[in-house]
Design an enzyme around this catalytic site. Sequence first.
Site, PDB file in Angstrom:
ATOM      1  N   PRO A 144      -0.018   9.972 -10.228  1.00  0.00           N
ATOM      2  CA  PRO A 144       1.011  11.016 -10.104  1.00  0.00           C
ATOM      3  C   PRO A 144       1.560  11.125  -8.676  1.00  0.00           C
ATOM      4  CG  PRO A 144      -0.917  11.828 -11.281  1.00  0.00           C
ATOM      5  CD  PRO A 144      -1.301  10.488 -10.724  1.00  0.00           C
ATOM      6  N   GLY A 173      -9.765  10.368  -2.708  1.00  0.00           N
ATOM      7  CA  GLY A 173      -9.876  11.807  -2.463  1.00  0.00           C
ATOM      8  C   GLY A 173     -11.169  12.410  -2.970  1.00  0.00           C
ATOM      9  N   ASP A 187      -1.520  -0.368   6.097  1.00  0.00           N
ATOM     10  CA  ASP A 187      -1.523   0.402   7.345  1.00  0.00           C
ATOM     11  C   ASP A 187      -2.912   0.554   7.936  1.00  0.00           C
ATOM     12  OD1 ASP A 187      -2.329   3.749   6.868  1.00  0.00           O
ATOM     13  OD2 ASP A 187      -2.338   2.292   5.230  1.00  0.00           O
ATOM     14  N   GLU A 233     -14.001  10.867  -3.518  1.00  0.00           N
ATOM     15  CA  GLU A 233     -15.090  10.334  -2.697  1.00  0.00           C
ATOM     16  C   GLU A 233     -15.123  11.030  -1.326  1.00  0.00           C
ATOM     17  OE1 GLU A 233     -13.723   7.317  -5.679  1.00  0.00           O
ATOM     18  OE2 GLU A 233     -12.762   8.679  -4.263  1.00  0.00           O
ATOM     19  N   GLU A 268      -0.471  11.180   4.928  1.00  0.00           N
ATOM     20  CA  GLU A 268      -1.810  11.750   5.036  1.00  0.00           C
ATOM     21  C   GLU A 268      -1.812  13.202   5.491  1.00  0.00           C
ATOM     22  OE1 GLU A 268      -4.170   8.628   3.365  1.00  0.00           O
ATOM     23  OE2 GLU A 268      -4.336  10.808   3.634  1.00  0.00           O
ATOM     24  N   THR A 290      -4.570   5.938  -3.844  1.00  0.00           N
ATOM     25  CA  THR A 290      -4.230   7.286  -4.305  1.00  0.00           C
ATOM     26  C   THR A 290      -3.949   7.310  -5.800  1.00  0.00           C
ATOM     27  OG1 THR A 290      -3.016   9.289  -3.723  1.00  0.00           O
ATOM     28  CG2 THR A 290      -1.722   7.284  -3.889  1.00  0.00           C
ATOM     29  N   SER A 291      -3.795   8.508  -6.340  1.00  0.00           N
ATOM     30  CA  SER A 291      -3.654   8.663  -7.790  1.00  0.00           C
ATOM     31  C   SER A 291      -2.215   8.405  -8.234  1.00  0.00           C
ATOM     32  CB  SER A 291      -4.055  10.093  -8.163  1.00  0.00           C
ATOM     33  OG  SER A 291      -5.193  10.474  -7.404  1.00  0.00           O
ATOM     34  N   ASP A 310       0.882  -1.160   0.000  1.00  0.00           N
ATOM     35  CA  ASP A 310       0.000   0.000   0.000  1.00  0.00           C
ATOM     36  C   ASP A 310       0.920   1.210   0.000  1.00  0.00           C
ATOM     37  OD1 ASP A 310      -1.413   1.778   2.674  1.00  0.00           O
ATOM     38  OD2 ASP A 310      -2.289   1.713   0.680  1.00  0.00           O
ATOM     39  N   ASP A 354      -0.134   5.156   0.998  1.00  0.00           N
ATOM     40  CA  ASP A 354      -0.360   6.146   2.045  1.00  0.00           C
ATOM     41  C   ASP A 354      -0.441   5.502   3.423  1.00  0.00           C
ATOM     42  OD1 ASP A 354      -2.307   7.615  -0.430  1.00  0.00           O
ATOM     43  OD2 ASP A 354      -0.511   8.534   0.406  1.00  0.00           O
ATOM     44  N   THR A 359      -2.685   0.762  -4.433  1.00  0.00           N
ATOM     45  CA  THR A 359      -3.031   1.943  -3.641  1.00  0.00           C
ATOM     46  C   THR A 359      -4.327   2.566  -4.105  1.00  0.00           C
ATOM     47  OG1 THR A 359      -2.323   4.174  -3.001  1.00  0.00           O
ATOM     48  CG2 THR A 359      -1.635   3.435  -5.168  1.00  0.00           C
TER      49      THR A 359
HETATM   50  C1  XBP Z   1      -5.187   6.220   0.938  1.00  0.00           C
HETATM   51  C2  XBP Z   1      -6.341   6.975   0.430  1.00  0.00           C
HETATM   52  C3  XBP Z   1      -6.138   8.062  -0.587  1.00  0.00           C
HETATM   53  C4  XBP Z   1      -5.407   9.260  -0.027  1.00  0.00           C
HETATM   54  C5  XBP Z   1      -5.611  10.492  -0.875  1.00  0.00           C
HETATM   55  O1  XBP Z   1      -4.568   5.537  -0.047  1.00  0.00           O
HETATM   56  O2  XBP Z   1      -7.442   6.684   0.835  1.00  0.00           O
HETATM   57  O3  XBP Z   1      -7.400   8.461  -1.008  1.00  0.00           O
HETATM   58  O4  XBP Z   1      -5.882   9.554   1.255  1.00  0.00           O
HETATM   59  O5  XBP Z   1      -5.205  10.272  -2.184  1.00  0.00           O
HETATM   60  P1  XBP Z   1      -3.789   4.127   0.221  1.00  0.00           P
HETATM   61  P2  XBP Z   1      -6.137  10.688  -3.445  1.00  0.00           P
HETATM   62  O6  XBP Z   1      -4.629   3.036  -0.344  1.00  0.00           O
HETATM   63  O7  XBP Z   1      -2.469   4.268  -0.450  1.00  0.00           O
HETATM   64  O8  XBP Z   1      -3.625   3.973   1.714  1.00  0.00           O
HETATM   65  O9  XBP Z   1      -6.631  12.091  -3.137  1.00  0.00           O
HETATM   66  O10 XBP Z   1      -5.227  10.638  -4.623  1.00  0.00           O
HETATM   67  O11 XBP Z   1      -7.261   9.704  -3.503  1.00  0.00           O
HETATM   68 MG    MG Z   2      -2.830   3.225   3.437  1.00  0.00          MG
END
Ligand code: XBP
Ligand code: MG
Length: 271
Positions: free
Chosen positions: A124, A52, A180, A54, A18, A121-122, A9, A11, A119
């Site tokens: 980029p 993000g 995490d 959502e 975060e 997240t996006s 993962d 973030d 993941t």
């Molecule tokens: C955690 C998330 C992401 C980020 C924000 O990602 O829930 O939405 O908080 O990123 P991960 P975006 O699965 O890596 O823990 O705004 O790009 O969605």
């Molecule tokens: Mg995470």
Amino acid sequence: MPLRALIFDVDGTLAETEELHRAAFNASFQACGFDWHWDKALYGDLLQITGGKERIAAYMDRHRPEKSASAKLRIGELHARKTEHYTALVETGEVALRPGIERLLREAMQHSVLLGIATTTSLPNVKALLNTCLGPKGTTMFAVISAGDEVTRKKPDPHVYELTLRRLGLSASDCVAVEDSRNGLLAAHAAGIATIVTPSVYTAADDCSEALAVLSDLGEPDRPYRHIRGLGQEETHVSIATLFAWTASARSDGAACSGQHPPRMPGRPGR
Ligand code: XBP
Ligand code: MG
């Protein structure tokens, strides 16, 4: 079959990102003329919602219903600006990889264990983090990178893990995931992947009792992790040799990952 791939993962797992995401959301709101501000308590609550876009929509529904309909037309713009702010913040180099991450990534490469990313997240954001923390070739260390903007259903749905398995050409039992959060654990488990959880700043209270191991972080030989539950009481840091041993013992106990959906908890989705 020994371990063939490690799926990470991003973030909260690779790095404590975060707080940078929160700063980027707030910068985007300001830049787009919204008088909104997400403080830590509110953000911790909003993090129940993965993704993000959502998360912004949920905030509007819960906290700004009067503006929701019109403001929702601007979610794409708000999130695009947020991603610009986030990548710029990451590229300042103020966020570092969590303990043990870089060591384990390099060990995996030495042992021909493939590396993947799954993941929410996006893309980029992933590239900015990897290339800033691991050098310009950081992304090339990973055989597969699957990101949130490539799937329709986000964690705790297993979609992004299933996509990563397909792209790796491997089955779930060949892999171990590192997460995490409970949403992440549930997503990996629903895809049948045994999972290690290293809770992060915003997920310390998550119930991850079904994980193979819950550890403060991956540890270093000279900086042991704090064992929380599951496997790993005897070790000081997670190495490839440890993972080979854990997956072998989990398999012999049939506990690696039953794919059984863990018990749901009231309230937060997937809990
Ligand atoms: C955690 C998330 C992401 C980020 C924000 O990602 O829930 O939405 O908080 O990123 P991960 P975006 O699965 O890596 O823990 O705004 O790009 O969605
Ligand atoms: Mg995470």
